[in-house]
Every structure is written in structure tokens, then in C-alpha cells.
Write a protein that holds these residues in place. Structure first.
Motif, PDB file in Angstrom:
ATOM      1  N   VAL A 184     115.090   4.024  15.556  1.00  0.00           N
ATOM      2  CA  VAL A 184     116.487   3.353  15.941  1.00  0.00           C
ATOM      3  C   VAL A 184     117.151   4.331  16.681  1.00  0.00           C
ATOM      4  CG1 VAL A 184     118.673   2.446  15.336  1.00  0.00           C
ATOM      5  CG2 VAL A 184     116.647   1.475  14.297  1.00  0.00           C
ATOM      6  N   LYS A 185     117.395   5.579  16.168  1.00  0.00           N
ATOM      7  CA  LYS A 185     118.313   6.586  16.523  1.00  0.00           C
ATOM      8  C   LYS A 185     117.787   7.619  17.717  1.00  0.00           C
ATOM      9  CE  LYS A 185     122.340   7.455  13.622  1.00  0.00           C
ATOM     10  NZ  LYS A 185     122.870   8.229  12.618  1.00  0.00           N
ATOM     11  N   HIS A 186     116.804   8.142  17.431  1.00  0.00           N
ATOM     12  CA  HIS A 186     116.493   9.507  18.086  1.00  0.00           C
ATOM     13  C   HIS A 186     115.847   9.275  19.276  1.00  0.00           C
ATOM     14  CE1 HIS A 186     118.394  12.101  15.195  1.00  0.00           C
ATOM     15  NE2 HIS A 186     117.859  11.250  14.247  1.00  0.00           N
ATOM     16  N   GLY A 187     114.644   8.295  19.206  1.00  0.00           N
ATOM     17  CA  GLY A 187     113.674   8.233  20.336  1.00  0.00           C
ATOM     18  C   GLY A 187     112.600   9.439  20.389  1.00  0.00           C
ATOM     19  N   ASP A 188     112.977  10.706  20.005  1.00  0.00           N
ATOM     20  CA  ASP A 188     111.786  11.402  19.846  1.00  0.00           C
ATOM     21  C   ASP A 188     111.423  11.512  18.405  1.00  0.00           C
ATOM     22  OD1 ASP A 188     114.249  12.693  19.064  1.00  0.00           O
ATOM     23  OD2 ASP A 188     113.684  14.613  19.898  1.00  0.00           O
ATOM     24  N   LEU A 189     111.986  11.035  17.407  1.00  0.00           N
ATOM     25  CA  LEU A 189     111.711  11.057  16.171  1.00  0.00           C
ATOM     26  C   LEU A 189     111.453   9.661  15.475  1.00  0.00           C
ATOM     27  CD1 LEU A 189     114.085  13.509  14.338  1.00  0.00           C
ATOM     28  CD2 LEU A 189     111.770  13.640  14.623  1.00  0.00           C
ATOM     29  N   ASP A 190     110.310   9.307  15.509  1.00  0.00           N
ATOM     30  CA  ASP A 190     110.005   7.857  14.575  1.00  0.00           C
ATOM     31  C   ASP A 190     108.688   8.167  13.799  1.00  0.00           C
ATOM     32  OD1 ASP A 190     107.739   7.434  16.383  1.00  0.00           O
ATOM     33  OD2 ASP A 190     109.350   6.599  17.910  1.00  0.00           O
ATOM     34  N   THR A 191     108.178   6.972  13.186  1.00  0.00           N
ATOM     35  CA  THR A 191     106.961   7.048  12.202  1.00  0.00           C
ATOM     36  C   THR A 191     105.732   7.406  13.131  1.00  0.00           C
ATOM     37  OG1 THR A 191     106.876   4.583  12.546  1.00  0.00           O
ATOM     38  CG2 THR A 191     108.185   5.465  10.605  1.00  0.00           C
ATOM     39  N   SER A 192     105.829   7.176  14.240  1.00  0.00           N
ATOM     40  CA  SER A 192     104.657   7.870  14.997  1.00  0.00           C
ATOM     41  C   SER A 192     104.446   9.156  14.888  1.00  0.00           C
ATOM     42  CB  SER A 192     104.592   7.375  16.714  1.00  0.00           C
ATOM     43  OG  SER A 192     105.980   8.135  17.262  1.00  0.00           O
ATOM     44  N   LEU A 193     105.391   9.973  14.673  1.00  0.00           N
ATOM     45  CA  LEU A 193     105.230  11.354  14.479  1.00  0.00           C
ATOM     46  C   LEU A 193     104.861  11.744  12.953  1.00  0.00           C
ATOM     47  CD1 LEU A 193     108.239  13.130  16.073  1.00  0.00           C
ATOM     48  CD2 LEU A 193     105.769  13.036  16.799  1.00  0.00           C
ATOM     49  N   ALA A 194     104.594  10.883  12.164  1.00  0.00           N
ATOM     50  CA  ALA A 194     103.900  11.089  10.824  1.00  0.00           C
ATOM     51  C   ALA A 194     102.689  11.623  10.930  1.00  0.00           C
ATOM     52  CB  ALA A 194     103.875   9.830   9.935  1.00  0.00           C
ATOM     53  N   ARG A 195     101.798  10.872  12.056  1.00  0.00           N
ATOM     54  CA  ARG A 195     100.485  11.486  12.298  1.00  0.00           C
ATOM     55  C   ARG A 195     100.368  11.249  13.625  1.00  0.00           C
ATOM     56  NH1 ARG A 195      95.502   9.835   8.453  1.00  0.00           N
ATOM     57  NH2 ARG A 195      94.561  11.304   9.749  1.00  0.00           N
ATOM     58  N   PRO A 196     100.897  12.294  14.563  1.00  0.00           N
ATOM     59  CA  PRO A 196     100.761  12.086  16.094  1.00  0.00           C
ATOM     60  C   PRO A 196      99.489  12.566  16.444  1.00  0.00           C
ATOM     61  CG  PRO A 196     102.079  13.898  15.342  1.00  0.00           C
ATOM     62  CD  PRO A 196     101.666  13.263  14.014  1.00  0.00           C
ATOM     63  N   ASN A 197      98.989  12.076  17.515  1.00  0.00           N
ATOM     64  CA  ASN A 197      97.941  12.774  18.239  1.00  0.00           C
ATOM     65  C   ASN A 197      98.568  13.591  19.159  1.00  0.00           C
ATOM     66  OD1 ASN A 197      98.832  11.391  20.739  1.00  0.00           O
ATOM     67  ND2 ASN A 197      97.298   9.845  20.569  1.00  0.00           N
ATOM     68  N   ARG A 198      97.524  14.412  19.826  1.00  0.00           N
ATOM     69  CA  ARG A 198      98.035  15.615  20.709  1.00  0.00           C
ATOM     70  C   ARG A 198      98.677  15.074  21.797  1.00  0.00           C
ATOM     71  NH1 ARG A 198      95.448  18.211  24.461  1.00  0.00           N
ATOM     72  NH2 ARG A 198      96.103  20.590  24.661  1.00  0.00           N
ATOM     73  N   MET A 199      98.526  14.118  22.393  1.00  0.00           N
ATOM     74  CA  MET A 199      99.251  13.551  23.443  1.00  0.00           C
ATOM     75  C   MET A 199     100.647  13.386  23.239  1.00  0.00           C
ATOM     76  SD  MET A 199      97.820  13.480  26.449  1.00  0.00           S
ATOM     77  CE  MET A 199      96.216  14.550  26.514  1.00  0.00           C
ATOM     78  N   LEU A 200     100.997  12.892  21.954  1.00  0.00           N
ATOM     79  CA  LEU A 200     102.237  12.722  21.491  1.00  0.00           C
ATOM     80  C   LEU A 200     103.157  13.709  21.194  1.00  0.00           C
ATOM     81  CD1 LEU A 200     104.476  10.347  21.248  1.00  0.00           C
ATOM     82  CD2 LEU A 200     103.606  10.294  18.726  1.00  0.00           C
ATOM     83  N   ASP A 201     102.523  14.615  20.393  1.00  0.00           N
ATOM     84  CA  ASP A 201     102.999  16.157  20.097  1.00  0.00           C
ATOM     85  C   ASP A 201     102.263  17.190  19.745  1.00  0.00           C
ATOM     86  OD1 ASP A 201     106.177  16.420  18.536  1.00  0.00           O
ATOM     87  OD2 ASP A 201     104.546  17.805  18.684  1.00  0.00           O
ATOM     88  N   VAL A 202     102.196  18.018  20.621  1.00  0.00           N
ATOM     89  CA  VAL A 202     101.030  19.306  20.654  1.00  0.00           C
ATOM     90  C   VAL A 202     101.370  19.899  19.274  1.00  0.00           C
ATOM     91  CG1 VAL A 202     100.444  19.713  22.910  1.00  0.00           C
ATOM     92  CG2 VAL A 202     102.349  20.515  22.073  1.00  0.00           C
ATOM     93  N   HIS A 203     102.482  19.937  18.910  1.00  0.00           N
ATOM     94  CA  HIS A 203     102.845  20.776  17.708  1.00  0.00           C
ATOM     95  C   HIS A 203     102.436  20.264  16.483  1.00  0.00           C
ATOM     96  CE1 HIS A 203     105.765  22.559  20.540  1.00  0.00           C
ATOM     97  NE2 HIS A 203     105.163  23.749  20.494  1.00  0.00           N
TER      98      HIS A 203
END
Lengths: 545, 213
Positions: free
Chosen positions: A218-237
Motif C-alpha cells: 500500500v505505502k511504499h511501492g518499493d517495499l512489499d511482500t515480493s521482497l520476502a524472496r525476491p529474484n535478482r531482477m527485482l532486487d540484486v541485494h
């Protein structure tokens, strides 16, 4: 004649040699851009050096601690057990914003933070933690009362403590052998959860931060549940096939104070590397990557004084899950058959809810860019507003002349929220609970109760005002090969940085006078030589046949 | 033009021709890449254009310094001494005489390769416009490390000078067609040899300094 052709050939030969030599020298430069991913830049080397000793080790097996093998009947007991070894942890934690939800402001008598005078254009205010709907994320066992819930951040599993303790309270003391067995099971379950201790993982932080504003993304747009187990394309870190960082790798901690707060001032005064100081109070990309992260002597390295890394390396946000882009409170309260209802939109998210109003959602959102020195200007509930204007409830601070400011990407969430027509101030309606708007659907009453919790007077007359709220986009860093091309900004039309003023950007900017003079000069020269040439042609250079 | 003694003269040495064509290539490349960076068109992509422009610009800067050195030690700089003698005759020739079958008032000699108008133009270009372009180009390239320098005025001058150089190039190219034949000047700049009128006697407009016996 022989001599002539020889010199001609030689002249051409040497010209060609020199030019080919020049081109060969260009080659490595041009190729360097393409090879940057393979060849390790200084910044990457520094980053690897900074996180080299990342392997965490421990000397404690929590399941062998006797104190943790008791039959817990309340959360506070669990924390007491934790504190028997970690004696100062609770005291430390209660001083942090994670507990207080308040940050001192430089303005007199103002407290920023969810529990303070800060408001946003989502659920607007936490009403000094009076709003139970908003405090479900508070890291205490009983909201703001009693002990800190250490397990909110340090438990490997998500365990329903509240329900389990309720069940225990109901069944304990009963002689029924079935119930005794159930009670034993409940105790064992609690013990296992209590002993399953970890450093905070992505899920621990994400439990609250992925769902800010009342739901996933809802809020951030760069922080959501997709970052729980992101692939490399979504977040390299954070990707497991990337650097596999937990949040705590960057958000370093001193005595439970977690680095990374953005709206406190001043901005990060020094952009020092984690190699120099692993506990920088405000983390930046430069903390690991240095101020010259790209391959030596490439133009990109020159950009780091004006452009934040995020601007090029996060091309879009909300790349997996949609994020909320606008929230209009003025339509809240409509009923169907006398009951509240909701409508779903294209992205599978609610676009209308009787309790909240109208929403807009989006995926793969191109950020908006502003000068940003690491601090925000916030309109709190005690600030005067001009309802004729769009109120910038939160807006980045910085200017082209500010040496700490960079051009930084933002999600701008637009809203329409209630304000006090007489006092010209934003208001903080109470939403949850039996007297909240979500039960009563009486906005005027909700505002009165909400403002009371913050001790802010309310005139009794309200209307709705358009607002914006800015979120810095700083997660979801794409791999280098997915970062922006130069032309996305350095172009006349549709430049991503069209709104950035105060600097001259090659490719985007021009001086009308220069281009006009240039055009006249070039066209004049062409017209002149054409006329002159035609004159010679028709007079045959003045020669008689 | 009848009855004139024509002779082939070796006017431009190998080095001068090499220099001329290298400079021509570099300047034209700088124009193509520079105006792409300016946003006038898309040809090779912004980043490639920037990279090439920077590289050729620096290379040109170095080679120009070398040419200036050559000019000084060989004394060829004297070819660029401006003079008003015969200047207006030359101007009148291009405005009038050329349409009326008149002879060019100044013939090239190895001691004076450039007519007074050329001297003035080339001096202006190489002593004014090109140095402005080089200095602003270098500032443009280095401005990140200079600190507190604004790019806008640098870009202003650099772009303006670039337009003026295009202007020069157009006229320069056209003027090559005004020799004895359409291509005789270009041929001269390729082979070094140009067909000119008899040069046995010293032209009275030459300055003392360049006079060769």
C-alpha cells in the motif's frame, strides 16, 4: 606527375593511419560500458570488502537455556526470560522509534512520527496509538503497555501468541485429560517458538514494513511482500541468487537503534563508507559502493555528485505487486443495501471501500524525481495549510545548490483527506474501535475524537483537501544491466528529469538564442554559397565560350 | 585567362596535408557527435556520442598543440600574418570579378599560400574560435572536478561556437570550388601540387617576412 600521385597516396595513407590509431584508442573506452558488468569496478570491490565478514556466528543455542523451557502463560513472561540474559535490551528498545513512534522535531512542541503530530494521506494518523487498527504493528505484547515483544523481530516463525495465550487461559487448570494434553501441546508450541531465535530476517521486518498503510504494497511501492524472496531482477541485494542480504545488512544497528530513518534532520552529513565505519547512522548506497562505483573514468562516476544511485538503478517500482497511488477519503461512507461494501479493480485490488474511500493502484511505476538532501518537510496536524493549493504533507528537501542534495526518485501518493475548514489544519480522524469511523461512518465525530487523542482543537467544520505524500524509492535495485540508459534523461522530450531545474543537462537543455543564431548562421551560409554558386554557373565564371 | 603561363607548384607539404585532413575528420566527427549530444538528432546513441566526442576532443586538443608547436618552429606561422593589402581586391573579386571572368588578384606561392582573406579567416578560426572551443570543451569535460562551476555558460559558448564552425565549414567547402577548376583546390590539398600562374616573380602584396627568393 609521378611525384604528385606518390605524395597523394602517402598523405592519404598517413591520414588513415592516424585516424585508425585514434579509433583504436576509442575502442577500449566504448567497450568499457558494455563490459562494466564483467569487469569489477572499484565500487563493487569495496562493496564486497565491506560485507566480506557477513557470516554470522553465535555461541548460544537458545533451546538449551533452562529459563526458556518453562510454561509461559503470557508474552510479558517471555520477555522477562529474554531480559534475564539480555538485561538491557528492553530499555534500549523502548528508546527507539520502533517503540515510541515519535521523533523529536526541530519545531517547538512538535513530535514527528506516527504517534506524534505527523500525518500522512493514508490512514492519516495513529492518534497517539489510540487507533488500534494502526497499532497492530506495535512491537509490544499489549500494544503500548507492558513489555517489548522481542519475538516480533527475533523469532524465526510467525506464531499466534495472542490466540494461544487466550486458549491457555481458558483451558489451564482443567483436569480433563484431553484438555491437559492440549494445554501441554500449547506450551510446547510456545516454547519452540520462543527458542527459535534469529537475527531479524526479511520476513520479520516485512511483517510490518511490507504492509505499511494497511496492506501489501500500500505505502511504499518499493517495499512489499515480493521482497520476502525476491529474484535478482527485482532486487540484486536481497535476492537469494544475488547478494542475499537481509534488511539488517544495510540497516545496521547500534543498541537497537536501526539506521535508515529519513525524515529526521539533518541529512546524512557524511557519505562515509561502511569500511571506515560499519555503524554509519544513515545508510546510503555509498556506504558500500563508494562515491565512484562505476568503472574508473567513466562518465557515470561524475554523476554521483548530483544524481542518487537509486535514480538510474531503480527504473520502476512496484515491479511485482501493485502499489497504491491515490486515496480519496471524500467518497468514503457510501452504503449498498445499508451495508458497507467494496469494489475490486483490474489489478485485483480494491478500488473502493466504504470504510476508506476510492483508491488507484499501479504496477511498474516510473518514479518522480526531486532534489533531496536526505530530509523531508512534513505538514503535521499543528501546521497551517492553504486549502487552495495541493498540500504537500511530505515533501523532499534539497536544491541544486545544496552539496548534500541529489536527484532522487520518489513515489508520490496523492490523496484527498479531511481538514479543519476554520482552523485551516489537517485533522486526524479516529478510524478503528467502536467509536471510530469504520464503525460509525460519521466523519465529523471521528475527527472530533481523533483530534482529542492528540490534544489538537477541532472547530467542528471540515472539508476535503488534495494532498501529496512523497516516499523515497530506495529498494528494488535492479541489476546493472537493467539500469537506465543515458537517453532516458538526456533527451529533449519526455526526459525523466524534465521537472528538475537549476542545472544544465546536455541533451535535455538548450539556449533558444544559441540555436536560433546557429540556425540563421548555417542557413545564411548555405543560402549565400548557393546563390554565389548559381551566379557562377549562369555567368560561367564570366568566361566567353 | 588566355596566354597565362601555368605551372605546377608543390604548395602543401606532406605534414600540412596530413594535418589538414586529420583536423577535418576530427572536426567533422566532433560536429556529428556534438550535435547529437546537443539533442538535435539520434544517430549512434547519446552515450556513444558523448564517449566519442570526449575522446576525439581530447585527441584533437593534443594534436592541435603539436601543430601549434610545428607552426612556431618552422616559421609557418608567418603564413597567417594578417594584412589589409590586396584584402579588398580579393573581396571584390569574389563579389564581382569571379562572375566577370577576371583573374584572382592574388596567386598562391610557397611563400604565401593563403590570400589576405584566407589569412584573416584562418587566423580568426585558429586563434579565436578553435581556442574558445578547446577551452570550453575542456571545461565541459572537467567541470565535475572543478567544483562550483556552472555548466550552463560553458555549454552556451561551446554550442554557439560549434554552430559558427559549421558555418565556416560550409563556406570553406564551397570556396574549394572556386579554383581553376571545380576540384583544383581539393586536388592541391590531397597531392600538395597546385596549378598556379607563374610564380617566378615575388608578388608585390607579400610581406617582407614571408618573401622567398
Amino acid at each position: 606527375m609521378k611525384l604528385t600521385s606518390q605524395s597523394a597516396a602517402a598523405g592519404l595513407f598517413w591520414t588513415a593511419v592516424l585516424f585508425v590509431a585514434a579509433l583504436m584508442l576509442v575502442r577500449p573506452c566504448a567497450a568499457s560500458v558494455a563490459n562494466a558488468a564483467q569487469q569489477e569496478a572499484l565500487g563493487i570491490k569495496l562493496a564486497k570488502q565491506a560485507v566480506r565478514e557477513d557470516k554470522h556466528w553465535t555461541t548460544v543455542d537458545h533451546s538449551k537455556i533452562e529459563r526458556l523451557n518453562q510454561d509461559f502463560t503470557s508474552g510479558d513472561q517471555i520477555t522477562q526470560a529474554c531480559l534475564s540474559c539480555h538485561t538491557d535490551a528492553s530499555m534500549q528498545f523502548k528508546k527507539t522509534i520502533h517503540w515510541t513512534w515519535k521523533v523529536p522535531s526541530e519545531k517547538q512542541g512538535i513530535m514527528n512520527g506516527k504517534a506524534g503530530h505527523a500525518v500522512n494521506n493514508f490512514c492519516i494518523s495513529g492518534n497517539a496509538m489510540e487507533d488500534k487498527g494502526c497499532v497492530s504493528c506495535h512491537a509490544g505484547w499489549n500494544d503500548i503497555q507492558g513489555e517489548v515483544n522481542c519475538l516480533a523481530c527475533h523469532s524465526k516463525e510467525k506464531f499466534p501468541f495472542k490466540e494461544t495465550f487466550a486458549d491457555l487461559a481458558a483451558f489451564e487448570g482443567d483436569d480433563d485429560p484431553d484438555l491437559v494434553e492440549i494445554v501441554d501441546d500449547l506450551h510446547r508450541g510456545i516454547q519452540q517458538a520462543v527458542q527459535n531465535i534469529t537475527l531479524p530476517r526479511r520476513n520479520n521486518c516485512g511483517e510490518c514494513h511490507f504492509k505499511g498503510g494497511g496492506g501489501d504494497g500500500v505505502k511504499h511501492g518499493d517495499l512489499d511482500t515480493s521482497l520476502a524472496r525476491p529474484n535478482r531482477m527485482l532486487d540484486v541485494h536481497m535476492a537469494e541468487d544475488g547478494a542475499d542480504f537481509a534488511c539488517t545488512r544495510c540497516h545496521t544497528t547500534v543498541k537497537h537503534h536501526i539506521a535508515g530513518r529519513l525524515y529526521t534532520r539533518p541529512a546524512a552529513a557524511e557519505r562515509k563508507s561502511l569500511i571506515e565505519d560499519d555503524m554509519a547512522s544513515k545508510i546510503t548506497c555509498e556506504s558500500c559502493h563508494s562515491a565512484t562505483p562505476h568503472k574508473a573514468s567513466t562518465k557515470m562516476n561524475d554523476h554521483t555528485d548530483k544524481v542518487a544511485c537509486q535514480s538510474c538503478h531503480i527504473p520502476e517500482f512496484a515491479r511485482v505487486n501493485p502499489t497504491k497511488m491515490s486515496w480519496d477519503w471524500s467518497t468514503a461512507g457510501k452504503m449498498k443495501d445499508g451495508k458497507p461494501y467494496e469494489e475490486k479493480g483490474d489489478l485485483g485490488k480494491a478500488v473502493y471501500k466504504s470504510i476508506k474511500g476510492t483508491f488507484a493502484w499501479a504496477k511498474n511505476v516510473v518514479p518522480q524525481y526531486y532534489w533531496y538532501n536526505g530530509s523531508f518537510d512534513n505538514i503535521g496536524i499543528k501546521d497551517k495549510i492553504d486549502p487552495q493549493q495541493i498540500v504537500e504533507v511530505s515533501h523532499p528537501l534539497g536544491s541544486p545548490n545544496d552539496p548534500d542534495a541529489r536527484i532522487h526518485p520518489f513515489k508520490i501518493h496523492s490523496g484527498k483527506q479531511p481538514y479543519d475548514k476554520i482552523n485551516q489544519q489537517l485533522v486526524a480522524p479516529l478510524l478503528s474501535g467502536p467509536k471510530g469511523f469504520w464503525t460509525t461512518f460519521d466523519m465529523n465525530d471521528a475527527i472530533m475524537r481523533g483530534n482529542q487523542t492528540l490534544d489538537v482543537p477541532y472547530s467542528g467544520e471540515f472539508d476535503y483537501v488534495k494532498t501529496t505524500y512523497a516516499f523515497p524509492i530506495t529498494h528494488m535495485v535492479a541489476p546493472a544491466e537493467k539500469s537506465l540508459d543515458c537517453i532516458q534523461c538526456h533527451t529533449r522530450d519526455n526526459s525523466r528529469l524534465a521537472g528538475i531545474t537549476g542545472i544544465y543537462m546536455p541533451g535535455r537543455d538548450k539556449f533558444a538564442i544559441v540555436d536560433t543564431i546557429g540556425l540563421i548562421a548555417v542557413l545564411g551560409a548555405l543560402a549565400g554559397v548557393t546563390l554565389h554558386g548559381l551566379g557562377r554557373f549562369f555567368t560561367r565564371n564570366g568566361r566567353e565560350e | 585567362m588566355a596566354g597565362k603561363t601555368m605551372t605546377n607548384v608543390y604548395l602543401y607539404t606532406r605534414f600540412e596535408r596530413l594535418w589538414h585532413w586529420c583536423q577535418a575528420l576530427m572536426v567533422i566527427f566532433l560536429m556529428i557527435t556534438g550535435f547529437e549530444v546537443h539533442g538535435l538528432y539520434t544517430l549512434m546513441g547519446f552515450d556513444t556520442a558523448v564517449e566519442l566526442h570526449n575522446f576525439i576532443g581530447l585527441f584533437w586538443l593534443g594534436s592541435f598543440a603539436f601543430f601549434a608547436f610545428w607552426l612556431i618552429i618552422t616559421g609557418e606561422w608567418k603564413q597567417y600574418i594578417p594584412t589589409t593589402r590586396k584584402l579588398f581586391d580579393v573581396a571584390r573579386y569574389y563579389a564581382w570579378g569571379i562572375f566577370h571572368g577576371q583573374d584572382h588578384p592574388v596567386q598562391k606561392t610557397p611563400g604565401a599560400k593563403h590570400n589576405p582573406l584566407q589569412r584573416l579567416a584562418y587566423l580568426g578560426i585558429s586563434a579565436m574560435l578553435l581556442p574558445v572551443q578547446m577551452v570550453t570543451g575542456l571545461l565541459y569535460y572537467l567541470y565535475n572536478s572543478l567544483g562550483g562551476v556552472s555548466l550552463a555558460p560553458i555549454a552556451f559558448i561551446h554550442t554557439l561556437a560549434a554552430f559558427l564552425l559549421v558555418n565556416f565549414l560550409i563556406i570553406h567547402l564551397y570556396m574549394t570550388t572556386t579554383g581553376h577548376s571545380l576540384f583544383s583546390h581539393i586536388k592541391g590539398m590531397i597531392t600538395g601540387w597546385e596549378e598556379i600562374r607563374d610564380t617566378s616573380k615575388i608578388q608585390e602584396w607579400e610581406t617582407k617576412a614571408t618573401r622567398k627568393t
